[in-house]
Design a protein around this motif. Structure first.
Motif, PDB file in Angstrom:
ATOM      1  N   ASP A   1       0.936  -1.055   0.458  1.00  8.57           N
ATOM      2  CA  ASP A   1      -0.046  -0.626  -0.004  1.00  8.57           C
ATOM      3  C   ASP A   1       1.335   1.349  -0.083  1.00  8.57           C
ATOM      4  O   ASP A   1       0.638   1.790  -0.668  1.00  8.57           O
ATOM      5  N   PHE A   2       1.958   1.693   0.588  1.00  8.25           N
ATOM      6  CA  PHE A   2       2.395   2.794   0.256  1.00  8.25           C
ATOM      7  C   PHE A   2       3.520   2.359  -1.068  1.00  8.25           C
ATOM      8  O   PHE A   2       3.545   3.502  -1.032  1.00  8.25           O
ATOM      9  N   LEU A   3       3.800   1.589  -1.406  1.00  9.41           N
ATOM     10  CA  LEU A   3       4.082   2.006  -2.615  1.00  9.41           C
ATOM     11  C   LEU A   3       3.490   2.530  -3.510  1.00  9.41           C
ATOM     12  O   LEU A   3       3.149   3.147  -4.626  1.00  9.41           O
ATOM     13  N   LYS A   4       2.239   2.307  -3.570  1.00  6.58           N
ATOM     14  CA  LYS A   4       0.847   2.468  -4.447  1.00  6.58           C
ATOM     15  C   LYS A   4       0.438   4.523  -4.096  1.00  6.58           C
ATOM     16  O   LYS A   4       0.078   4.772  -4.941  1.00  6.58           O
ATOM     17  N   ASP A   5       0.705   3.855  -2.409  1.00  4.48           N
ATOM     18  CA  ASP A   5       0.518   5.875  -2.701  1.00  4.48           C
ATOM     19  C   ASP A   5       1.525   6.467  -2.685  1.00  4.48           C
ATOM     20  O   ASP A   5       1.328   7.790  -3.076  1.00  4.48           O
TER      21      ASP A   5
ATOM     22  N   PHE B   1       0.347   9.546  -5.510  1.00  9.05           N
ATOM     23  CA  PHE B   1       1.555  11.125  -5.044  1.00  9.05           C
ATOM     24  C   PHE B   1       2.154  11.711  -5.635  1.00  9.05           C
ATOM     25  O   PHE B   1       1.975  13.011  -6.475  1.00  9.05           O
ATOM     26  N   MET B   2       3.167  11.069  -6.770  1.00  9.98           N
ATOM     27  CA  MET B   2       4.424  11.236  -7.630  1.00  9.98           C
ATOM     28  C   MET B   2       2.951  11.294  -8.514  1.00  9.98           C
ATOM     29  O   MET B   2       3.788  12.020  -9.589  1.00  9.98           O
TER      30      MET B   2
ATOM     31  N   LYS C   1       5.622  15.268  -9.129  1.00  8.58           N
ATOM     32  CA  LYS C   1       6.840  14.670  -8.480  1.00  8.58           C
ATOM     33  C   LYS C   1       7.200  13.701  -9.710  1.00  8.58           C
ATOM     34  O   LYS C   1       8.068  12.969  -9.017  1.00  8.58           O
ATOM     35  N   PHE C   2       7.714  13.276 -10.584  1.00  9.49           N
ATOM     36  CA  PHE C   2       8.264  12.016 -11.215  1.00  9.49           C
ATOM     37  C   PHE C   2       9.627  12.691 -10.648  1.00  9.49           C
ATOM     38  O   PHE C   2      10.838  11.539 -11.254  1.00  9.49           O
ATOM     39  N   TRP C   3      10.146  13.175 -10.695  1.00 11.99           N
ATOM     40  CA  TRP C   3      11.784  13.222 -10.679  1.00 11.99           C
ATOM     41  C   TRP C   3      12.324  12.522  -9.347  1.00 11.99           C
ATOM     42  O   TRP C   3      13.340  11.909  -9.038  1.00 11.99           O
ATOM     43  N   LEU C   4      11.433  12.066  -8.631  1.00  7.39           N
ATOM     44  CA  LEU C   4      11.467  11.658  -7.466  1.00  7.39           C
ATOM     45  C   LEU C   4      11.895   9.900  -8.188  1.00  7.39           C
ATOM     46  O   LEU C   4      12.527   9.341  -7.031  1.00  7.39           O
TER      47      LEU C   4
END
Length: 49
Positions: A2-6, A10-11, A16-19
């Protein structure tokens, strides 16, 4: 998971694709340290850092 999906939501929403490259590099370094910590490759990996 779930963390990766969130994180990807968010990106995408905040543009914020530079992240993405930063996160991928940090994950690869972490995997390299974990895998190389108990193997014969460890001395060669630690010389990189």
């Amino acid at each position: 998971m779930d963390f990766l999906k969130d994180l990807f939501k968010f990106m995408a929403e905040r543009k914020k694709f530079w992240l993405a490259p930063i996160i991928i590099i940090l994950l690869l370094i972490g995997v390299l340290i974990v895998i190389g910590g108990g193997s014969a490759v460890a001395p060669f990996i630690y010389t990189l850092f």
